[in-house]
Design a protein around this motif. Structure first.
Motif, PDB file in Angstrom:
ATOM      1  N   GLN A  54       0.841  -1.268   0.058  1.00 59.35           N
ATOM      2  CA  GLN A  54       0.553   0.055   0.166  1.00 59.35           C
ATOM      3  C   GLN A  54       1.151   1.237   0.080  1.00 59.35           C
ATOM      4  O   GLN A  54       0.319   1.912  -0.464  1.00 59.35           O
ATOM      5  N   GLY A 101      -7.504  -3.482  -4.172  1.00 61.66           N
ATOM      6  CA  GLY A 101      -7.843  -4.580  -2.879  1.00 61.66           C
ATOM      7  C   GLY A 101      -7.412  -6.310  -3.034  1.00 61.66           C
ATOM      8  O   GLY A 101      -7.555  -7.010  -2.738  1.00 61.66           O
ATOM      9  N   TYR A 102      -6.911  -6.153  -4.736  1.00 63.77           N
ATOM     10  CA  TYR A 102      -6.291  -7.287  -5.115  1.00 63.77           C
ATOM     11  C   TYR A 102      -5.233  -7.549  -4.465  1.00 63.77           C
ATOM     12  O   TYR A 102      -4.686  -8.175  -4.327  1.00 63.77           O
ATOM     13  N   MET A 103      -4.230  -6.382  -4.530  1.00 58.19           N
ATOM     14  CA  MET A 103      -2.776  -6.363  -3.984  1.00 58.19           C
ATOM     15  C   MET A 103      -2.397  -6.706  -2.843  1.00 58.19           C
ATOM     16  O   MET A 103      -1.639  -6.557  -2.301  1.00 58.19           O
ATOM     17  N   TYR A 104      -3.519  -6.999  -2.080  1.00 58.36           N
ATOM     18  CA  TYR A 104      -3.487  -7.696  -0.376  1.00 58.36           C
ATOM     19  C   TYR A 104      -2.765  -9.021  -0.303  1.00 58.36           C
ATOM     20  O   TYR A 104      -3.454  -9.568  -0.708  1.00 58.36           O
ATOM     21  N   ASN A 138      -8.611   0.706  -8.425  1.00 58.99           N
ATOM     22  CA  ASN A 138      -9.234   0.104  -8.886  1.00 58.99           C
ATOM     23  C   ASN A 138      -8.514  -1.434  -8.531  1.00 58.99           C
ATOM     24  O   ASN A 138      -9.912  -2.359  -7.851  1.00 58.99           O
ATOM     25  N   ASN A 139      -7.482  -1.275  -8.462  1.00 61.06           N
ATOM     26  CA  ASN A 139      -7.121  -2.444  -8.250  1.00 61.06           C
ATOM     27  C   ASN A 139      -6.400  -2.930  -7.223  1.00 61.06           C
ATOM     28  O   ASN A 139      -5.785  -4.105  -6.931  1.00 61.06           O
TER      29      ASN A 139
END
Length: 95
Positions: A2, A92-95, A89-90
């Protein structure tokens, strides 16, 4: 991860500001409100040109000649907006 995305967003925001400042200065210089021969204005103008020319050059090679109308800043701003939208937009997919 993040933190890297926040740094990317900060860099894109700074580049956005530089492009907007460059466009406004080019309009003011074209309408002879600002004079590039003044030392302060000239330093800002040439500094912005040196910072943004590596960004504009590949875009100008792709765009067809428009007869004095430079659309490279517009395309650069659209690209920055697209990158910011994709990242936000993406995230959330990087956690």
């Amino acid at each position: 991860m993040q933190s890297l995305l926040m740094i990317l967003d900060l860099v894109l925001s700074v580049v956005w500001f530089f492009i907007i400042a460059h466009v406004i200065m080019s309009w003011l210089i074209s309408f002879q409100v600002l004079n590039v021969r003044q030392q302060f204005v000239g330093q800002i103008w040439y500094g912005l040109n040196r910072i943004l020319e590596p960004l504009y050059a590949p875009i100008r090679r792709i765009l067809p000649p428009m007869g004095g109308l430079d659309l490279a800043p517009l395309v650069a701003l659209l690209a920055i907006m697209a990158i910011r939208i994709v990242v936000s937009n993406n995230i959330g997919y990087m956690y």
